[in-house]
Design a protein around this motif. Structure first.
Motif, PDB file in Angstrom:
ATOM      1  N   ILE A  34      -3.000   7.630  -6.974  1.00 38.41           N
ATOM      2  CA  ILE A  34      -3.966   6.702  -7.564  1.00 38.41           C
ATOM      3  C   ILE A  34      -3.220   5.674  -8.413  1.00 38.41           C
ATOM      4  N   ALA A  35      -3.528   4.391  -8.180  1.00 36.65           N
ATOM      5  CA  ALA A  35      -2.914   3.322  -8.960  1.00 36.65           C
ATOM      6  C   ALA A  35      -3.584   3.213 -10.327  1.00 36.65           C
ATOM      7  N   GLU A  36      -2.988   2.404 -11.188  1.00 42.33           N
ATOM      8  CA  GLU A  36      -3.500   2.254 -12.555  1.00 42.33           C
ATOM      9  C   GLU A  36      -4.934   1.734 -12.578  1.00 42.33           C
ATOM     10  N   ASP A  37      -5.292   0.921 -11.578  1.00 39.77           N
ATOM     11  CA  ASP A  37      -6.649   0.370 -11.537  1.00 39.77           C
ATOM     12  C   ASP A  37      -7.650   1.283 -10.841  1.00 39.77           C
ATOM     13  N   GLY A  38      -7.217   2.491 -10.471  1.00 39.37           N
ATOM     14  CA  GLY A  38      -8.119   3.462  -9.861  1.00 39.37           C
ATOM     15  C   GLY A  38      -8.145   3.450  -8.351  1.00 39.37           C
ATOM     16  N   ARG A  39      -7.436   2.526  -7.714  1.00 40.36           N
ATOM     17  CA  ARG A  39      -7.410   2.472  -6.252  1.00 40.36           C
ATOM     18  C   ARG A  39      -6.512   3.580  -5.684  1.00 40.36           C
ATOM     19  N   VAL A  40      -6.916   4.145  -4.547  1.00 39.50           N
ATOM     20  CA  VAL A  40      -6.074   5.095  -3.820  1.00 39.50           C
ATOM     21  C   VAL A  40      -5.074   4.289  -3.007  1.00 39.50           C
ATOM     22  N   ILE A  41      -3.794   4.431  -3.316  1.00 36.50           N
ATOM     23  CA  ILE A  41      -2.766   3.641  -2.630  1.00 36.50           C
ATOM     24  C   ILE A  41      -1.869   4.497  -1.742  1.00 36.50           C
ATOM     25  N   GLY A  42      -2.048   5.818  -1.768  1.00 39.67           N
ATOM     26  CA  GLY A  42      -1.209   6.673  -0.940  1.00 39.67           C
ATOM     27  C   GLY A  42      -1.819   8.043  -0.747  1.00 39.67           C
TER      28      GLY A  42
ATOM     29  N   ASN B 196       3.017  14.376   6.485  1.00 36.60           N
ATOM     30  CA  ASN B 196       2.577  12.985   6.581  1.00 36.60           C
ATOM     31  C   ASN B 196       2.573  12.334   5.208  1.00 36.60           C
ATOM     32  N   LEU B 197       3.189  11.169   5.141  1.00 34.48           N
ATOM     33  CA  LEU B 197       3.175  10.340   3.939  1.00 34.48           C
ATOM     34  C   LEU B 197       2.696   8.960   4.352  1.00 34.48           C
ATOM     35  N   LEU B 198       1.569   8.532   3.786  1.00 32.04           N
ATOM     36  CA  LEU B 198       0.967   7.252   4.139  1.00 32.04           C
ATOM     37  C   LEU B 198       0.689   6.461   2.877  1.00 32.04           C
ATOM     38  N   CYS B 199       0.646   5.154   3.015  1.00 31.30           N
ATOM     39  CA  CYS B 199       0.373   4.321   1.845  1.00 31.30           C
ATOM     40  C   CYS B 199      -0.238   3.000   2.274  1.00 31.30           C
ATOM     41  N   ALA B 200      -0.889   2.339   1.343  1.00 35.54           N
ATOM     42  CA  ALA B 200      -1.357   0.982   1.578  1.00 35.54           C
ATOM     43  C   ALA B 200      -0.150   0.064   1.678  1.00 35.54           C
ATOM     44  N   ALA B 201      -0.238  -0.933   2.540  1.00 32.97           N
ATOM     45  CA  ALA B 201       0.882  -1.865   2.732  1.00 32.97           C
ATOM     46  C   ALA B 201       1.295  -2.484   1.398  1.00 32.97           C
ATOM     47  N   GLY B 202       2.623  -2.509   1.145  1.00 31.93           N
ATOM     48  CA  GLY B 202       3.143  -3.075  -0.085  1.00 31.93           C
ATOM     49  C   GLY B 202       3.322  -2.076  -1.208  1.00 31.93           C
ATOM     50  N   HIS B 203       2.892  -0.824  -1.003  1.00 34.84           N
ATOM     51  CA  HIS B 203       2.997   0.194  -2.053  1.00 34.84           C
ATOM     52  C   HIS B 203       3.959   1.322  -1.661  1.00 34.84           C
ATOM     53  N   GLU B 204       4.878   1.032  -0.754  1.00 32.80           N
ATOM     54  CA  GLU B 204       5.797   2.064  -0.286  1.00 32.80           C
ATOM     55  C   GLU B 204       6.645   2.642  -1.417  1.00 32.80           C
TER      56      GLU B 204
END
Length: 385
Positions: free
Chosen positions: A273-281, A297-305
């Motif tokens: 969870i990112a600081e703003d509450g979004r799930v990024i991975g 499996n390891l997945l993430c939103a693009a740009g948050h690798e």
């Protein structure tokens, strides 16, 4: 997983491979009635020619190779019947649904290539021809030997060099070393030995602070249910034109059979969870507390690798694992390679064949995603029996 069939297989392809088999011979789909002889063939091929069969091997073969929601005879394992009507060679295959630029196909994960004697080698040549690129939508294996990798390429396929690697991140070097030595000295990974090494690893970690991965600023990791992991991970795969579909029935079935591998620990699900509450991975792993974490499996939103990779490793370290490992993925290589105390090792050749140009193109562009659930990483055929 495959047997070293090169000498006899090449001979069969060169001399008798194209001849019609004797009556009663031939390639056909594997049926449940074949399971007892397949279990014996597996034990002889991969377990130092043992004739005895592990007690629950037959049941496991039926569960894995006949239980998938996508199982159909034409999508499953194949065998070659010898002259006497016996199964002389076999390829165990698991169907999985993939999407190719939005178009669904049924792919095959090849899990074992087995042959028995001279007749089996001749049958193996015929089975191998069934897996040539011209015949397959998508067929792949993540654990091929050098011999088999050569045959994949000869059949019009390709080797994926990055997915053929496994990354290893050490958190507690002495315990990790003891675990590595356990393949030669099983007692070295016992709880008593690992507890004894704990204070010395603590001293090393104080002298080498870089052993503890740095968490991503503002991020946190939470434990989630399989359903929540499924809901979060699916959209993160959509940036890959070629990827598993993960319908809910197939995902539920895959994690249920993966969880049968108790030797790797418990199957666990996390989101980042990112600081703003979004799930990024999101990541899925087997955890043997105090020992190792095997990341499937390891997945993430693009740009948050970088954030997701760092946060995952910091979380696994905080949970007390001695080390973590997982399949290398092209989109994560930059982030994972920046880690201290990390190494790569060859895990077996990741090979694929396909008759579709768009899959070949996606492979060359590193726009294809597999991950640990689409591999043999979770299979008890590698760790048990």
């Amino acid at each position: 997983m495959d047997a070293d069939l090169q000498p006899n297989l090449q001979s069969s392809l060169a001399t008798g491979g194209e001849e019609s088999p004797p009556r009663g011979c031939g390639v056909r789909p594997m049926t449940k009635r074949d399971i007892p002889i397949i279990a014996q063939l597996f034990s002889r091929t991969f377990r130092s020619h043992r004739s005895e069969v592990a007690p629950d091997l037959e049941g496991y073969l039926e569960t894995v190779f006949f239980g998938s929601p996508h199982y159909r005879p034409e999508h499953g394992s194949i065998v070659y019947d010898g002259a006497a009507g016996n199964v002389a060679s076999a390829i165990l295959a698991l169907p999985m649904e993939f999407t190719v630029h939005g178009r669904p196909i049924i792919a095959k994960l090849l899990c074992a290539f087995m042959a028995d004697g001279k007749e089996g080698a001749a049958g193996a040549a015929r089975l191998a021809r069934q897996m040539r690129a011209a015949r397959q939508d998508l067929c792949f294996s993540d654990n091929s030997s050098p011999v088999s990798a050569d045959h994949w390429v000869a059949g019009g396929g390709a080797v994926l060099p990055i997915q053929s690697l496994e990354w290893h991140r050490t958190f507690r070097p002495l315990a990790a070393g003891a675990i590595a030595w356990s393949r030669y000295v099983p007692l070295s990974r016992s709880p008593g030995v690992l507890r004894f090494l704990g204070p010395f690893d603590g001293l090393l970690r104080r002298r080498r602070p870089s052993l503890a991965p740095a968490a991503a600023a503002g991020c946190r990791t939470i434990s989630v249910s399989p359903d929540e992991f499924f809901r979060c991970a699916g959209p993160m795969m959509e940036r890959f034109p070629v990827r598993p579909v993960w319908s809910k029935p197939e995902f539920d079935w895959l994690v249920s059979v993966a969880a049968l591998n108790q030797r790797l620990g418990s199957l666990q699900y996390r989101t980042v969870i990112a600081e703003d509450g979004r799930v990024i991975g999101a990541f899925l792993f087997f955890g043997n507390k105090g020992r190792e974490a095997n990341v499937l499996n390891l997945l993430c939103a693009a740009g948050h690798e970088f954030d997701v990779t760092g946060q995952m490793l910091a979380h696994l370290d905080a949970e007390g694992y001695a080390q973590a490992n997982g399949m290398a993925q092209p989109f994560l290589m930059n982030a994972i390679s920046r880690q201290r105390w990390l190494s790569f090792k060859h895990r077996g050749y990741f090979c694929l064949v396909t008759r579709h140009a768009e899959i070949k193109d996606a492979t060359l562009r590193n726009e294809i995603y597999f991950g640990g659930l689409a591999s043999e990483s979770w299979s008890r055929l590698l760790t048990d029996f």
